[in-house]
Structure formats: structure tokens, C-alpha cells
Motif scaffolding. Structure first.
Motif, PDB file in Angstrom:
ATOM      1  N   THR A   1      24.609  -5.982  46.569  1.00 34.22           N
ATOM      2  CA  THR A   1      25.126  -5.255  45.421  1.00 34.22           C
ATOM      3  C   THR A   1      26.300  -6.017  44.816  1.00 34.22           C
ATOM      4  N   LEU A   2      26.175  -6.322  43.512  1.00 32.46           N
ATOM      5  CA  LEU A   2      27.182  -7.098  42.802  1.00 32.46           C
ATOM      6  C   LEU A   2      27.571  -6.372  41.524  1.00 32.46           C
ATOM      7  N   PRO A   3      28.797  -6.543  41.048  1.00 37.10           N
ATOM      8  CA  PRO A   3      29.206  -5.901  39.794  1.00 37.10           C
ATOM      9  C   PRO A   3      28.530  -6.541  38.600  1.00 37.10           C
ATOM     10  N   ALA A   4      28.365  -5.760  37.553  1.00 35.64           N
ATOM     11  CA  ALA A   4      27.748  -6.279  36.326  1.00 35.64           C
ATOM     12  C   ALA A   4      28.542  -7.446  35.743  1.00 35.64           C
ATOM     13  N   SER A   5      29.800  -7.577  36.119  1.00 38.05           N
ATOM     14  CA  SER A   5      30.612  -8.691  35.627  1.00 38.05           C
ATOM     15  C   SER A   5      30.053 -10.043  36.055  1.00 38.05           C
ATOM     16  N   LYS A   6      29.176 -10.074  37.054  1.00 38.59           N
ATOM     17  CA  LYS A   6      28.566 -11.320  37.504  1.00 38.59           C
ATOM     18  C   LYS A   6      27.397 -11.756  36.612  1.00 38.59           C
ATOM     19  N   LEU A   7      27.020 -10.922  35.651  1.00 43.30           N
ATOM     20  CA  LEU A   7      25.891 -11.263  34.787  1.00 43.30           C
ATOM     21  C   LEU A   7      26.331 -12.150  33.631  1.00 43.30           C
ATOM     22  N   CYS A   8      25.470 -13.119  33.329  1.00 49.03           N
ATOM     23  CA  CYS A   8      25.614 -13.963  32.137  1.00 49.03           C
ATOM     24  C   CYS A   8      24.287 -13.887  31.401  1.00 49.03           C
ATOM     25  N   VAL A   9      24.285 -13.381  30.183  1.00 44.63           N
ATOM     26  CA  VAL A   9      23.045 -13.079  29.452  1.00 44.63           C
ATOM     27  C   VAL A   9      23.028 -13.840  28.127  1.00 44.63           C
ATOM     28  N   GLY A  10      21.933 -14.540  27.883  1.00 42.11           N
ATOM     29  CA  GLY A  10      21.745 -15.238  26.614  1.00 42.11           C
ATOM     30  C   GLY A  10      21.185 -14.305  25.558  1.00 42.11           C
ATOM     31  N   LEU A  11      21.571 -14.535  24.314  1.00 44.75           N
ATOM     32  CA  LEU A  11      21.156 -13.709  23.177  1.00 44.75           C
ATOM     33  C   LEU A  11      20.381 -14.591  22.191  1.00 44.75           C
ATOM     34  N   LYS A  12      19.151 -14.212  21.874  1.00 43.70           N
ATOM     35  CA  LYS A  12      18.271 -15.068  21.077  1.00 43.70           C
ATOM     36  C   LYS A  12      17.355 -14.219  20.220  1.00 43.70           C
ATOM     37  N   CYS A  13      17.075 -14.676  19.006  1.00 45.25           N
ATOM     38  CA  CYS A  13      16.072 -14.008  18.179  1.00 45.25           C
ATOM     39  C   CYS A  13      15.095 -15.044  17.656  1.00 45.25           C
TER      40      CYS A  13
ATOM     41  N   TRP B   1      28.773  -4.098  25.668  1.00 45.71           N
ATOM     42  CA  TRP B   1      28.856  -3.397  26.956  1.00 45.71           C
ATOM     43  C   TRP B   1      29.110  -4.381  28.093  1.00 45.71           C
ATOM     44  N   LEU B   2      28.348  -5.498  28.125  1.00 47.00           N
ATOM     45  CA  LEU B   2      28.497  -6.442  29.228  1.00 47.00           C
ATOM     46  C   LEU B   2      29.866  -7.117  29.196  1.00 47.00           C
ATOM     47  N   VAL B   3      30.339  -7.468  28.011  1.00 49.35           N
ATOM     48  CA  VAL B   3      31.676  -8.052  27.908  1.00 49.35           C
ATOM     49  C   VAL B   3      32.725  -7.059  28.406  1.00 49.35           C
ATOM     50  N   ALA B   4      32.553  -5.786  28.069  1.00 52.73           N
ATOM     51  CA  ALA B   4      33.498  -4.769  28.524  1.00 52.73           C
ATOM     52  C   ALA B   4      33.492  -4.622  30.041  1.00 52.73           C
ATOM     53  N   GLN B   5      32.357  -4.944  30.679  1.00 52.52           N
ATOM     54  CA  GLN B   5      32.279  -4.874  32.146  1.00 52.52           C
ATOM     55  C   GLN B   5      32.881  -6.114  32.804  1.00 52.52           C
ATOM     56  N   GLY B   6      33.294  -7.083  31.977  1.00 53.47           N
ATOM     57  CA  GLY B   6      33.814  -8.338  32.520  1.00 53.47           C
ATOM     58  C   GLY B   6      32.773  -9.425  32.618  1.00 53.47           C
ATOM     59  N   GLY B   7      31.590  -9.197  32.040  1.00 51.36           N
ATOM     60  CA  GLY B   7      30.505 -10.171  32.078  1.00 51.36           C
ATOM     61  C   GLY B   7      30.563 -11.156  30.925  1.00 51.36           C
ATOM     62  N   THR B   8      29.500 -11.942  30.800  1.00 43.39           N
ATOM     63  CA  THR B   8      29.459 -13.054  29.851  1.00 43.39           C
ATOM     64  C   THR B   8      28.185 -12.979  29.017  1.00 43.39           C
ATOM     65  N   THR B   9      28.315 -13.217  27.715  1.00 41.50           N
ATOM     66  CA  THR B   9      27.153 -13.349  26.850  1.00 41.50           C
ATOM     67  C   THR B   9      27.265 -14.638  26.059  1.00 41.50           C
ATOM     68  N   LEU B  10      26.099 -15.177  25.685  1.00 44.32           N
ATOM     69  CA  LEU B  10      26.012 -16.470  25.009  1.00 44.32           C
ATOM     70  C   LEU B  10      25.222 -16.313  23.715  1.00 44.32           C
TER      71      LEU B  10
END
Length: 478
Positions: A234-246, A267-276
Motif C-alpha cells: 500500500t502506497l500513497p497516491a503521491s507516488k503516482l506519476c501520470v502522463g496526460l495525452k490527447c 486531484w493528483l497534484v493536490a495529493q502530492g503526485g506528479t502529472t506530465l
């Protein structure tokens, strides 16, 4: 007439269903628009009217043109901070790596240094496939045509991208397959790879091996032994890095799937995560909105450089900087690059821009990052994976079967597409047009993404075995 006005300032609206000869997703005028007047959508100009347009008239390529220019000047005008969602303690079940990153899959990737050994890599994959089990979730070879007869920046791009994938958090380990005489030979590639876990990254040089397939399978067996203790935790959502593409956008992209991806990003940024966010040419016309969200002047300057560098790339190849959207985009109702960009950048939500990454670079800062890559679906999705994205949210109004090296979550902009292509699409953002609230739909998307990240669900592309590696190329091939 059923339509959606996106912003109060807009003088056009999007048809939610076809009216006469005007297809769904296309624009109609809400009031008279004079020749030379700005056409407004998303609250910003998307081009200039080429003739007078009457209320209710179809607005598209026949009466609308881009107003963008090759050369622009930019001023840093920091935008007010947008309130982000609260932290909610979300978690997922992932693989914690020694470098602190997390994987959402535990796979072995076979990476050719050169296209000449693609067939060998595939043969090793087929021969080793039976070795995968509950710990190693799959063994996959990624073919590509590069690694030899390349010079300068192209060779460096190939090496950086392959090196990043060799140490990707979704891998239990990687087998590097070389030929022996290529520019990107194993010796040269190791210089770019830097430090690596010698129990997890192995090499086979085909010209030095009597049976390269057998040697490759043996080395994969060694990686599997090293991965015997890997397990999900079990890991916090802050460990996620998600790419954004259309890709394959339509007139609904900017009012359903892209804002939905933007809500996920916030939402993910607010959890401390990363988006690209990438697709640099599809920032043209909306770049100021991103620039003014930069956390500081240095990040602003790097964003300006990102945009200007891509403009130079177009000019040096004697191509128009503000090329219109693709035929599929136009058929879907998108007329100009400004319109495409203003819809495209909504995938980045409202969070501040914290960093700007070069091609093949790894994301190091939590928050919204901008990544150097073209708009091409295949190349940019692979670049997102190389930057550390464990999965990619891919919004589309036209549909596509492709998948990149990491789980690729296809989000349909409209219900018709979602229902027509159930083997391609993972999520239906068209529900926003049918009464479901953004709050409700984004909560459902978050739940699905966390299940996919936890291994409880595969994407449609994963289920069909569809994944590929696509490297950017711009220069001379010898």
C-alpha cells in the motif's frame, strides 16, 4: 437546437447533436460575427472570421482562419492560484523501488539498442514468456527502427529514451539486446545508462553470442530470480506519476474528456503526485495560459524556451509553425490550432507549472510538469513513459487501438465512440453531456485509475497485448 456554450464570453457554441448539415461537435455562431472579428471559444480567440457570419451559422474552415503568428513576445504575468482539491488519503497497491519511485506493473522489458535485432528481441520474448508468473507480470519486447546510422541529437535521443525505459519503475528489470556494430552499441549505451542494478539490467550482444535467444532467456531467468521478493504494498497516491495525452480529438474533447483529465491532474497534484503535459505544438495559441501558471520566473523562461525551440524546429524544416489540426480533428469540428490548443491544454487542469523537462528527461518535481515532445500520439506517449509516467490518460474523440510501454487509459469524449469501440476504450467522458456532474465522473475516473495502478484491472490495450515504443527523429539517417 441543442448546443453547449463553454464560456460566457464565447460567440460560438458546440452542437451536442447534428443539426441539418452541421455535424455534432462542430461550432455555430451565437450572434453576428463580422469579417475580421475574433471568434471566441473557451473564453479566448480561436481565430478570425474570414467573412460575415450570421447567428446559427456553421463556423468552420470555410469562414474561420488562424490568427497565430510565427513570432510572439511573452511577458510573465502570474495568474492567481486556483484552489485545488483537498488531500483525501487515497492509496494504491504498487511496487516500491530502491530509488523511491513506485511501479504499477512488475514487468521485464526487452530493449533493442538497434532496429537490426528487433526480430531477436521478439524471439527472446516468445521463448521467455512462460517464465513470467505472479511476481513478474509479463515479458515484453519493444521494437524500434533506430540506434544505427544516426548522428548527433537523434542518436542522443534514442540513447536517452532507451536508458530511461531500462530503469523505469514499472520494470522488474530489463534485457538490453545489442548487435555489436551499431552506433548505439552496448558499450556506448552503458555510458548513457549510468549506474544500474546489475542484477536487474542485463545485456546480450548478438554478434558475440553463439545462441543469442538462449542467452537472452537465461539472462531473463536471472532477472526473475532477483525479482523474487518483489511485491505490491500500500502506497500513497503521491507516488503516482501520470502522463496526460490527447489524440484524434473532436469538438467534444475540450468540454468532456480533456477537462476530466484536468480534474484528475488537479486531484493528483493536490495529493502530492506528479502529472506530465506534453504535445508542445498543441500548446501554440494557449501557451500564455501555461506560462502565467509557472511557479517562478525561471520556470516561465524555460517554458518560453520550450515553445520557441519547437517553433525553430518547424521553421528549420520549412514547415508552417501554425499548421492546422489533422484531417480527423477537422472532421470532428476543430478548425484552428488555437482551438485545438485551448482544448488540449485543459488536460493540465489549473495547477501551477513546476518544471519543464527535455526529451528523455525524468520528472523530479511533484506537481504539473511540461515535457518536450511533438503532438504525435505514439512519440509523445512514449516520451511520457520515459519521463517516469507509470500510466497515461489518453483522451480521444476518434478512437485509436494503440498502447505505449505503460498502461494507456483511453478516455472517450462521447458515448457513441465508447459504445462503438468497447475493445479500445476504457472510460466514457461523454457522460458529462448526459447529465453526470464533473465531481461524480472525476471520482469514478480516480477509482478506475487507482484500480489499474494496483493491478486489479488492465487497460483495454493491455488486455489485447497492444503496446509499442516510438522514438523521436528529426535529423540525418546515414
Amino acid at each position: 437546437m441543442t448546443y453547449r456554450q463553454i464560456h460566457p464570453r464565447d460567440n460560438v457554441a458546440v452542437l451536442l447533436r447534428a443539426e441539418g448539415d452541421i455535424p455534432a461537435g462542430h461550432k455555430i455562431a451565437l450572434r453576428p460575427i463580422a469579417a475580421g472579428e475574433a471568434v471566441i471559444k473557451y473564453g479566448d480567440p480561436i481565430g478570425m472570421a474570414t467573412r460575415d457570419i450570421a447567428p446559427g451559422e456553421h463556423v468552420h474552415s470555410h469562414n474561420l482562419r488562424t490568427a497565430l503568428r510565427e513570432h510572439e513576445t511573452y511577458e510573465y504575468v502570474p495568474a492567481p492560484l486556483w484552489p485545488l482539491p483537498p488531500r483525501d488519503g487515497s492509496t494504491f497497491e504498487g511496487y516500491l523501488r530502491p530509488d523511491g519511485r513506485a511501479g504499477v506493473r512488475n514487468e521485464i522489458w526487452i530493449l533493442p539498442t538497434v532496429g537490426c535485432v528487433n526480430a531477436v528481441a521478439r524471439q527472446i520474448e516468445q521463448a521467455a514468456r512462460a517464465l513470467a508468473g505472479s511476481t513478474v507480470e509479463g515479458i515484453y519486447a519493444f521494437e524500434h527502427p533506430y540506434g544505427c546510422s544516426q548522428l548527433g541529437g537523434d542518436l542522443e535521443n534514442t540513447q536517452r529514451l532507451l536508458a530511461a525505459l531500462a530503469k523505469h519503475p514499472n520494470t522488474a528489470g530489463a534485457l538490453i539486446v545489442g548487435l555489436g556494430c551499431e552506433n548505439n552499441n552496448i558499450g556506448e549505451f552503458k555510458k548513457v545508462l549510468g549506474d544500474w542494478d546489475k542484477t536487474r539490467v542485463k545485456f546480450v550482444n548478438c554478434q558475440d553470442s553463439g545462441d543469442e535467444t538462449a542467452d537472452g532467456v537465461r539472462l531473463i531467468g536471472e532477472i526473475i530470480k532477483a525479482a523474487a521478493g518483489d511485491h505490491r504494498e500500500t502506497l500513497p497516491a503521491s507516488k503516482l506519476c501520470v502522463g496526460l495525452k490527447c489524440g484524434g480529438s473532436d469538438g467534444f474533447s475540450g468540454i468532456t474528456a480533456n477537462p476530466l483529465a484536468g480534474a484528475f491532474s488537479d486531484w493528483l497534484v493536490a495529493q502530492g503526485g506528479t502529472t506530465l503535459l506534453t504535445e508542445v505544438p498543441e500548446m501554440f495559441g494557449a501557451e500564455r495560459l501555461l506560462m502565467n501558471r509557472c511557479v517562478d520566473r525561471e520556470t516561465f523562461d524555460r517554458t518560453v524556451a520550450l515553445i520557441e525551440d519547437f517553433k525553430r524546429y518547424f521553421v528549420e524544416n520549412h514547415q508552417p509553425v501554425y499548421e492546422n489540426p489533422s484531417p480527423g480533428n477537422k472532421a470532428g469540428g476543430i478548425t484552428t490550432l488555437e482551438e485545438k490548443s485551448l482544448g488540449c491544454t485543459q488536460k493540465g487542469g489549473h495547477a501551477p507549472v513546476v518544471d519543464v523537462l527535455g526529451y528523455g528527461a525524468r520528472a523530479e518535481k511533484a506537481g504539473l510538469n511540461l515535457l518536450w515532445s511533438p503532438g504525435n500520439d505514439l512519440v509523445s506517449s512514449t516520451a511520457l513513459a520515459a519521463a517516469g509516467a507509470q500510466l497515461v490518460l489518453f483522451t480521444t474523440g476518434r478512437g485509436t487501438p494503440f498502447g505505449c510501454p505503460v498502461p494507456t487509459v483511453k478516455i472517450a469524449t462521447n458515448t457513441a465512440l465508447y459504445e462503438k469501440k468497447p475493445l479500445w476504450m476504457d472510460f466514457n467522458a461523454g457522460a458529462l453531456l448526459e447529465g453526470e456532474s464533473m465531481e461524480s465522473l472525476s471520482a469514478r475516473l480516480r477509482g478506475d485509475v487507482l484500480k489499474i495502478a494496483s493491478g486489479a484491472r488492465q487497460t483495454r490495450a493491455e488486455q489485447r497485448g497492444v503496446r509499442g515504443l516510438y522514438i523521436f527523429k528529426s535529423g540525418v539517417t546515414l
